[in-house]
Write a protein that holds these residues in place. Structure first.
Motif, PDB file in Angstrom:
ATOM      1  N   ASP A 141     -19.563  -6.593  37.026  1.00  0.00           N
ATOM      2  CA  ASP A 141     -20.512  -7.483  36.368  1.00  0.00           C
ATOM      3  C   ASP A 141     -19.722  -8.534  35.576  1.00  0.00           C
ATOM      4  OD1 ASP A 141     -22.362  -8.730  34.726  1.00  0.00           O
ATOM      5  OD2 ASP A 141     -23.442  -6.879  34.233  1.00  0.00           O
ATOM      6  N   GLN A 142     -19.812  -9.771  36.034  1.00  0.00           N
ATOM      7  CA  GLN A 142     -19.029 -10.848  35.405  1.00  0.00           C
ATOM      8  C   GLN A 142     -19.460 -11.121  33.966  1.00  0.00           C
ATOM      9  OE1 GLN A 142     -16.428 -12.140  37.103  1.00  0.00           O
ATOM     10  NE2 GLN A 142     -17.004 -10.713  38.734  1.00  0.00           N
ATOM     11  N   LYS A 143     -20.684 -10.735  33.659  1.00  0.00           N
ATOM     12  CA  LYS A 143     -21.197 -11.045  32.316  1.00  0.00           C
ATOM     13  C   LYS A 143     -20.819  -9.980  31.290  1.00  0.00           C
ATOM     14  CE  LYS A 143     -25.093 -13.919  33.681  1.00  0.00           C
ATOM     15  NZ  LYS A 143     -26.446 -13.687  34.214  1.00  0.00           N
ATOM     16  N   ALA A 144     -20.283  -8.858  31.758  1.00  0.00           N
ATOM     17  CA  ALA A 144     -19.923  -7.791  30.828  1.00  0.00           C
ATOM     18  C   ALA A 144     -18.663  -8.193  30.071  1.00  0.00           C
ATOM     19  CB  ALA A 144     -19.714  -6.485  31.592  1.00  0.00           C
ATOM     20  N   ARG A 145     -18.768  -8.217  28.760  1.00  0.00           N
ATOM     21  CA  ARG A 145     -17.627  -8.623  27.940  1.00  0.00           C
ATOM     22  C   ARG A 145     -16.686  -7.449  27.721  1.00  0.00           C
ATOM     23  NH1 ARG A 145     -17.670 -13.098  24.192  1.00  0.00           N
ATOM     24  NH2 ARG A 145     -16.540 -13.918  25.957  1.00  0.00           N
ATOM     25  N   GLU A 146     -17.248  -6.262  27.757  1.00  0.00           N
ATOM     26  CA  GLU A 146     -16.408  -5.073  27.661  1.00  0.00           C
ATOM     27  C   GLU A 146     -17.104  -3.940  28.394  1.00  0.00           C
ATOM     28  OE1 GLU A 146     -18.076  -3.292  23.432  1.00  0.00           O
ATOM     29  OE2 GLU A 146     -16.077  -4.192  23.491  1.00  0.00           O
ATOM     30  N   ARG A 193     -26.868  -1.913  31.494  1.00  0.00           N
ATOM     31  CA  ARG A 193     -25.960  -1.336  30.486  1.00  0.00           C
ATOM     32  C   ARG A 193     -26.353   0.095  30.183  1.00  0.00           C
ATOM     33  NH1 ARG A 193     -23.969  -5.106  32.026  1.00  0.00           N
ATOM     34  NH2 ARG A 193     -23.102  -6.941  30.983  1.00  0.00           N
TER      35      ARG A 193
END
Length: 136
Positions: free
Chosen positions: A71-76, A30
């Motif tokens: 990145d599948q885990k990125a929410r935004e 991030r």
DNA sequence: GCCAACGTTGGC
DNA sequence: GCCAACGTTGGC
């Protein structure tokens, strides 16, 4: 062919975790600079695997298996992940103290920008560290 | 435990 | 656009 250094806190994800898994998704980055380095990685590139925290040493070499994808885990936000696999270990970890003491290594990004989690390395730096540690 | 370095946020 | 305040990371 490019060379990199990827950092991980062993309690989060360690080299032994990678050895067990053989391959993993390198996600959770991030930071824009680190993300841009991830995106510059090509399949087959090699990355020094560095443990931060108590160990502070390069402990192995990983290989880029899959180039950057969302990145599948990125929410935004616009973040990337890559897949990395075990290339080989080092017989002896190369410590940060050794890196700082080595004239050929003391200018590595890890010395100057310790917080950057994905960083480029030169071929000379990469080769030197593998030689110091001993390829397993 | 402390502190330096760096990134992010928010007020102006 | 600047800068103060704050949070996080990571080395010592």
């Amino acid at each position: 062919m490019n060379y990199w250094l990827i950092k991980s806190e062993p309690s989060t994800y360690s080299w032994s975790d990678l050895c067990r898994d053989k391959k993993t998704v390198w996600d959770g980055v991030r930071n824009f600079q680190a993300r841009n380095h991830l995106r510059a990685m090509k399949r087959g590139d090699l990355a020094l695997f560095y443990h931060s925290g108590d160990e502070k040493a390069v402990i192995g070499v990983a290989r880029v298996e899959k180039e950057a994808y969302p990145d599948q885990k990125a929410r935004e936000g616009d973040w990337s992940a890559v897949d990395v696999a075990v290339e080989h270990g080092l017989a002896t970890p190369v410590t940060l103290a050794q890196i700082k003491a080595e004239p050929t290594l003391k200018d590595m990004v890890v010395v100057k920008q310790s917080r950057l989690s994905v960083q480029p390395a030169t071929k000379a730096e990469f080769d030197r560290i593998v030689k110091l540690g001993g390829r397993v």
